[in-house]
Design an enzyme around this catalytic site. Sequence first.
Site, PDB file in Angstrom:
ATOM      1  N   GLU A 267      12.160   8.346  -4.556  1.00 21.29           N
ATOM      2  CA  GLU A 267      11.844   6.916  -4.645  1.00 21.29           C
ATOM      3  C   GLU A 267      11.914   6.412  -6.088  1.00 21.29           C
ATOM      4  O   GLU A 267      12.388   5.303  -6.338  1.00 21.29           O
ATOM      5  CB  GLU A 267      10.469   6.654  -4.018  1.00 21.29           C
ATOM      6  CG  GLU A 267      10.488   6.874  -2.515  1.00 21.29           C
ATOM      7  CD  GLU A 267       9.135   6.740  -1.830  1.00 21.29           C
ATOM      8  OE1 GLU A 267       9.110   6.822  -0.591  1.00 21.29           O
ATOM      9  OE2 GLU A 267       8.116   6.561  -2.521  1.00 21.29           O
TER      10      GLU A 267
ATOM     11  N   ASN B   4      -0.402  -3.844   4.734  1.00 23.10           N
ATOM     12  CA  ASN B   4      -1.364  -2.923   4.116  1.00 23.10           C
ATOM     13  C   ASN B   4      -1.211  -2.819   2.602  1.00 23.10           C
ATOM     14  O   ASN B   4      -1.563  -1.816   1.998  1.00 23.10           O
ATOM     15  CB  ASN B   4      -1.271  -1.549   4.788  1.00 23.10           C
ATOM     16  CG  ASN B   4       0.143  -0.987   4.749  1.00 23.10           C
ATOM     17  OD1 ASN B   4       1.031  -1.581   4.147  1.00 23.10           O
ATOM     18  ND2 ASN B   4       0.333   0.149   5.373  1.00 23.10           N
TER      19      ASN B   4
ATOM     20  N   PHE C  61       9.147  -0.192  14.788  1.00 23.86           N
ATOM     21  CA  PHE C  61       8.482  -1.102  13.857  1.00 23.86           C
ATOM     22  C   PHE C  61       9.341  -1.458  12.645  1.00 23.86           C
ATOM     23  O   PHE C  61       8.924  -2.250  11.805  1.00 23.86           O
ATOM     24  CB  PHE C  61       7.122  -0.536  13.417  1.00 23.86           C
ATOM     25  CG  PHE C  61       7.171   0.748  12.607  1.00 23.86           C
ATOM     26  CD1 PHE C  61       7.437   0.716  11.242  1.00 23.86           C
ATOM     27  CD2 PHE C  61       6.941   1.979  13.212  1.00 23.86           C
ATOM     28  CE1 PHE C  61       7.463   1.889  10.489  1.00 23.86           C
ATOM     29  CE2 PHE C  61       6.972   3.158  12.470  1.00 23.86           C
ATOM     30  CZ  PHE C  61       7.240   3.106  11.111  1.00 23.86           C
TER      31      PHE C  61
ATOM     32  N   ARG D 236      -6.562  -0.010   0.806  1.00 19.37           N
ATOM     33  CA  ARG D 236      -6.290  -0.588   2.128  1.00 19.37           C
ATOM     34  C   ARG D 236      -7.580  -0.855   2.900  1.00 19.37           C
ATOM     35  O   ARG D 236      -7.662  -1.812   3.677  1.00 19.37           O
ATOM     36  CB  ARG D 236      -5.364   0.339   2.920  1.00 19.37           C
ATOM     37  CG  ARG D 236      -3.919   0.327   2.397  1.00 19.37           C
ATOM     38  CD  ARG D 236      -3.102   1.474   2.958  1.00 19.37           C
ATOM     39  NE  ARG D 236      -1.674   1.373   2.663  1.00 19.37           N
ATOM     40  CZ  ARG D 236      -0.796   2.337   2.920  1.00 19.37           C
ATOM     41  NH1 ARG D 236      -1.204   3.471   3.473  1.00 19.37           N
ATOM     42  NH2 ARG D 236       0.475   2.162   2.633  1.00 19.37           N
TER      43      ARG D 236
ATOM     44  N   THR E 268      -2.774   4.569   6.442  1.00 15.32           N
ATOM     45  CA  THR E 268      -1.743   3.542   6.649  1.00 15.32           C
ATOM     46  C   THR E 268      -2.289   2.294   7.325  1.00 15.32           C
ATOM     47  O   THR E 268      -2.016   1.176   6.898  1.00 15.32           O
ATOM     48  CB  THR E 268      -0.596   4.141   7.497  1.00 15.32           C
ATOM     49  OG1 THR E 268      -0.095   5.306   6.837  1.00 15.32           O
ATOM     50  CG2 THR E 268       0.521   3.138   7.687  1.00 15.32           C
TER      51      THR E 268
ATOM     52  N   ARG F 127      -2.398   8.538  -3.261  1.00 18.76           N
ATOM     53  CA  ARG F 127      -2.507   8.346  -1.803  1.00 18.76           C
ATOM     54  C   ARG F 127      -3.985   8.268  -1.383  1.00 18.76           C
ATOM     55  O   ARG F 127      -4.358   7.518  -0.494  1.00 18.76           O
ATOM     56  CB  ARG F 127      -1.826   9.494  -1.049  1.00 18.76           C
ATOM     57  CG  ARG F 127      -0.314   9.435  -1.085  1.00 18.76           C
ATOM     58  CD  ARG F 127       0.274   8.363  -0.204  1.00 18.76           C
ATOM     59  NE  ARG F 127       0.227   8.684   1.193  1.00 18.76           N
ATOM     60  CZ  ARG F 127       1.042   8.165   2.112  1.00 18.76           C
ATOM     61  NH1 ARG F 127       1.978   7.288   1.761  1.00 18.76           N
ATOM     62  NH2 ARG F 127       0.930   8.489   3.376  1.00 18.76           N
TER      63      ARG F 127
HETATM   64  N1  UDP Z   1       4.163   0.483   9.668  1.00 21.56           N
HETATM   65  C1  UDP Z   1       3.976  -0.451  10.660  1.00 21.56           C
HETATM   66  N2  UDP Z   1       3.686  -0.024  11.931  1.00 21.56           N
HETATM   67  C2  UDP Z   1       3.611   1.297  12.250  1.00 21.56           C
HETATM   68  C3  UDP Z   1       3.795   2.245  11.232  1.00 21.56           C
HETATM   69  C4  UDP Z   1       4.071   1.808   9.952  1.00 21.56           C
HETATM   70  O1  UDP Z   1       4.054  -1.648  10.406  1.00 21.56           O
HETATM   71  O2  UDP Z   1       3.351   1.618  13.430  1.00 21.56           O
HETATM   72  C5  UDP Z   1       4.486   0.021   8.295  1.00 21.56           C
HETATM   73  C6  UDP Z   1       3.287   0.010   7.333  1.00 21.56           C
HETATM   74  O3  UDP Z   1       3.414  -1.124   6.480  1.00 21.56           O
HETATM   75  C7  UDP Z   1       3.473   1.316   6.573  1.00 21.56           C
HETATM   76  C8  UDP Z   1       5.000   1.424   6.510  1.00 21.56           C
HETATM   77  O4  UDP Z   1       5.462   0.891   7.741  1.00 21.56           O
HETATM   78  O5  UDP Z   1       2.869   1.283   5.290  1.00 21.56           O
HETATM   79  C9  UDP Z   1       5.535   2.824   6.312  1.00 21.56           C
HETATM   80  O6  UDP Z   1       4.962   3.686   7.276  1.00 21.56           O
HETATM   81  P1  UDP Z   1       4.402   5.140   6.878  1.00 21.56           P
HETATM   82  O7  UDP Z   1       4.070   5.843   8.152  1.00 21.56           O
HETATM   83  O8  UDP Z   1       5.367   5.808   5.947  1.00 21.56           O
HETATM   84  O9  UDP Z   1       3.027   4.798   6.132  1.00 21.56           O
HETATM   85  P2  UDP Z   1       2.584   4.897   4.604  1.00 21.56           P
HETATM   86  O10 UDP Z   1       3.312   6.069   3.982  1.00 21.56           O
HETATM   87  O11 UDP Z   1       2.939   3.575   3.960  1.00 21.56           O
HETATM   88  O12 UDP Z   1       1.086   5.092   4.643  1.00 21.56           O
HETATM   89 MG    MG Z   2       5.264   6.783   4.114  1.00 20.46          MG
END
Ligand code: UDP
Ligand code: MG
Length: 162
Positions: free
Chosen positions: A140, A126, A61, A106, A95, A89
């Site tokens: 970060e 998201n 992805f 979200r 996510t 969070r």
């Molecule tokens: N993402 C995506 N497809 C997936 C997993 C993640 O498009 O299958 C994107 C989504 O925008 C997410 C970002 O990649 O917020 C980072 O992924 P992570 O698993 O770190 O999620 P987060 O920490 O943002 O909740």
């Molecule tokens: Mg993340």
Amino acid sequence: MTEYLERTFVALKPDAVQRGITGQILHRLERAGMRLVAMKMVTADDELLMKHYSEHVDKDFYEGLKNFMQEGPVIAMVWEGVNAVENIRKLVGSTSPKDARPGTIRGDFAHMGYAHADDKGTAVKNLIHASGEKKEALEEISLWFTESEIQDYTRSDTAHVR
Ligand code: UDP
Ligand code: MG
């Protein structure tokens, strides 16, 4: 100052900026008593994104995620509060907006799930990024901001919220 007082990195993604809902999202962090200590609008280049999402660069992805994050500027921020990493969070939610609980950012402002995003060949839009753990937050913050860009001031509700 206790060990529970933390800083975390938050970014409003291009979909939040382009939908004109940044104020509504920031309001949720402000009203929870979190203190905004740094903020700037950034157009993220390839190198910055590769460092920021270093754990995801090899995933299927990533290309879609990179394209999404470069659709326009993001609003990069540092927020501070008690257990700020975990608490923000919680306000952000899961996510995938499809799985995110009502009441979370979200869950309230989006609804797309992974399967639909994969079918379209795009990232899951998201709205917001927030550091997942304390170590990630430190990395970060130093990736997106210099120490001199982080501000200090007193919120009038400090005695009650932290
Ligand atoms: N993402 C995506 N497809 C997936 C997993 C993640 O498009 O299958 C994107 C989504 O925008 C997410 C970002 O990649 O917020 C980072 O992924 P992570 O698993 O770190 O999620 P987060 O920490 O943002 O909740
Ligand atoms: Mg993340």
